[in-house]
Write an enzyme that holds these catalytic residues in place. Structure first.
Site, PDB file in Angstrom:
ATOM      1  CB  CYS A  48      42.323  42.157  39.808  1.00  0.00           C
ATOM      2  SG  CYS A  48      41.613  43.364  40.646  1.00  0.00           S
ATOM      3  CB  THR A  49      44.248  39.763  35.200  1.00  0.00           C
ATOM      4  OG1 THR A  49      42.887  39.868  35.265  1.00  0.00           O
ATOM      5  CG2 THR A  49      44.861  38.459  34.618  1.00  0.00           C
TER       6      THR A  49
END
Length: 157
Positions: A48-49
């Site tokens: 997600c980062t």
């Protein structure tokens, strides 16, 4: 529990969610402009980062092409604020803790995780036109390389 999938041409489900700063953000706020709405499983996890930073790094060209980027997860506004500050994310991150918007977009349901069927967030991206209609409904996208392939699909240099 299979998610109800949306398709290009469908009306984007309306919503109002809270952002990382506690402000209310509605899809209605963006009528007349194009929106990239993406759903991701959890703030501050590696995939997600990567995806959020790819959107951050592409924000200038996406905005120049007329797109607003909105990220949605089931994280609390406080966690989203930490995520935004940690990774210098300059686009709105929206909290959908009860998963109502995830469900409306079909971004929550059964998925295959390392060979097991589990229920969870389906990493998904929706491109919404100026009239609130879906141009693209992309499900089960990969975190890495997704923004580059989306830019190609949208013809954004």
């Amino acid at each position: 529990m299979t998610a109800n999938r949306l398709a290009p041409g469908d009306t984007a489900p309306s919503f109002t969610l809270t952002d990382a700063d506690g402000a209310r953000v509605s899809l209605q706020d963006f009528v007349g402009s194009k929106v990239i709405l993406y759903f991701y499983p959890a703030a501050m996890t590696p995939g997600c980062t990567t995806q959020a930073c790819d959107f951050r790094d592409s924000l200038g060209s996406l905005q120049a092409a007329g797109y607003t980027v909105l990220g949605v997860s089931k994280d609390s506004p406080d966690k989203l604020k930490t995520f935004a500050e940690r990774d210098s994310l300059s686009f709105p991150l929206l909290s959908d803790e009860d998963l109502a918007v995830h469900n409306a977009y079909g971004a929550y349901g059964e998925k295959n995780s390392y060979g097991k069927i589990v229920t969870g967030v389906l990493r998904s991206t929706f491109v919404i036109d100026e009239n609130g209609l879906l141009e693209h409904a992309l499900y089960n996208v990969k975190a890495t390389g997704h923004v580059a392939s989306l830019r190609k699909k949208l013809k954004v240099a």
